[in-house]
Write an enzyme that holds these catalytic residues in place. Structure first.
Site, PDB file in Angstrom:
ATOM      1  N   LYS A  54      -5.828 -87.104  74.215  1.00  0.00           N
ATOM      2  CA  LYS A  54      -7.153 -87.380  74.788  1.00  0.00           C
ATOM      3  C   LYS A  54      -8.038 -86.137  74.666  1.00  0.00           C
ATOM      4  CE  LYS A  54      -5.085 -90.674  78.012  1.00  0.00           C
ATOM      5  NZ  LYS A  54      -4.531 -90.881  79.349  1.00  0.00           N
ATOM      6  N   GLN A  98      -3.696 -87.852  84.980  1.00  0.00           N
ATOM      7  CA  GLN A  98      -2.627 -88.492  84.189  1.00  0.00           C
ATOM      8  C   GLN A  98      -1.507 -88.970  85.113  1.00  0.00           C
ATOM      9  OE1 GLN A  98      -2.787 -89.009  80.768  1.00  0.00           O
ATOM     10  NE2 GLN A  98      -0.961 -90.255  81.113  1.00  0.00           N
ATOM     11  N   ASP A 121     -11.274 -93.662  84.214  1.00  0.00           N
ATOM     12  CA  ASP A 121     -10.044 -94.454  84.037  1.00  0.00           C
ATOM     13  C   ASP A 121     -10.145 -95.806  84.750  1.00  0.00           C
ATOM     14  OD1 ASP A 121      -8.144 -93.459  82.336  1.00  0.00           O
ATOM     15  OD2 ASP A 121      -7.212 -92.133  83.818  1.00  0.00           O
TER      16      ASP A 121
END
Ligand code: NAP
Length: 284
Positions: A54, A98, A121
């Site tokens: 990413k 994450q 997200d």
């Protein structure tokens, strides 16, 4: 029938190039590029790999990218403080944490601390609630990527029976809501579903999001179905999907490969969400 490929890698590259162009032209006006911060806690090797991909994708698109690596021994309060600092940071438009976090940490508390307008997200309850209510908000990158892939390849969704295997908050549930919004009839299966095949065989569009390599074989799939494989498992040195690609491609009409299908789309959608946050913040 031999299935045609839903080539996520190719489409994702195009999306990323378009975003890079748009970001370059807007950066001059705003005085800075879009910015994404990724928080990685602990040493999990799969998480390290995902975050570095990413980070790299951001840099290639000309975005500002911060990778914040924290020790697994850090306290919950210190993570929350880091998130709050990023909520206030002027150069950061999107924040991702994450997952999974190391055992013992309260993931929900961390995700709820991310400012909803930086929650690229789409895991904050406010954005999940907006999705449920059919309102505009950030949608998680993987289900958003699945929808975009199908749309770009002209796969019709309205009126189709979509069967999703997997009901996580990250993939299965948000995807079910997006499919409902697109006028599909949706069935969601999970580990307690009895006779999985009976359901998957009915699918016009079958999505596997489980994490069990080769779970879906040709006899789970109706002739001519569209098959989307979200799953990724390490088998030896290889990355494998939930779908047994070689057998299923003989009966499906469209199929995603692993790697090169949903994975690259996830990264492209994360960048798109970050870009959208930047546009909104700067009223562009
Ligand atoms: P997860 O939270 O572990 O959820 C897995 C789901 O599969 C659960 O709902 C589980 O049911 C269900 N399940 C487990 N065994 C099953 C079985 N035998 N039959 C039917 N359903 C079964 O995983 P996730 O985060 O959603 O991720 C799923 C997979 O997608 C993983 O391989 C992950 O690595 C991959 N993934 C890929 C991307 C990408 O960008 N390509 C992004 C995200 C995730 P229960 O709810 O009953 O436990």
């Amino acid at each position: 029938m031999v299935a045609k490929l839903l080539n996520g890698k190719q489409l994702a590259e195009k999306i990323r190039n378009d975003l890079a162009e748009k970001a370059a032209s807007l950066s001059a006006r705003v005085g800075r590029p879009p910015g994404l911060a990724a928080i990685l806690v602990g040493e999990d090797s799969a998480s390290q790999l995902y975050v570095s991909k990413k980070h790299q994708a951001c840099q290639e698109a000309g975005f500002h990218s911060e990778l914040i690596q924290l020790s697994a021994s850090i306290s919950q309060d210190e993570i929350l403080k880091k998130v709050r600092d990023l909520n206030r940071a002027a150069t950061i438009d999107g924040i991702l944490v994450q997952l999974p976090l190391p055992k013992g940490m309260d993931e929900n508390a961390v995700l709820e601390t991310v400012a909803p307008e930086k929650d690229v997200d789409g895991f904050h309850p406010q954005n999940l609630g907006k999705l449920m209510a059919g309102q505009a908000g950030f949608v998680a990158a993987t289900p958003k990527g699945v929808m975009r892939l199908l749309q770009e390849y002209g796969v019709k969704i309205a009126g189709k029976h979509v069967v999703i295997v997997g009901r996580s908050t990250i993939v299965g549930k948000p995807l079910a809501l997006l499919m409902l919004q697109a006028d599909a009839t949706v069935t969601v299966c999970h580990s307690k579903t009895k006779n999985l095949k009976e359901f998957t065989k009915q699918a016009d569009i079958l999505v596997a999001a489980v994490g069990k390599a080769g779970l879906i074989t040709a006899d789970h799939v109706k002739d001519g179905a569209v098959v989307v494989d979200v799953g990724t498992s390490r088998v030896g040195t290889k990355l494998k999907g939930d779908v047994d690609f070689d057998s299923v491609k003989q009966t499906a009409s469209w199929i995603t490969p692993v790697p090169g299908g949903v994975g690259p789309m996830t990264i492209a959608m994360l960048l798109e969400n970050t870009f959208d946050a930047y546009v909104t913040k700067n009223k562009l």
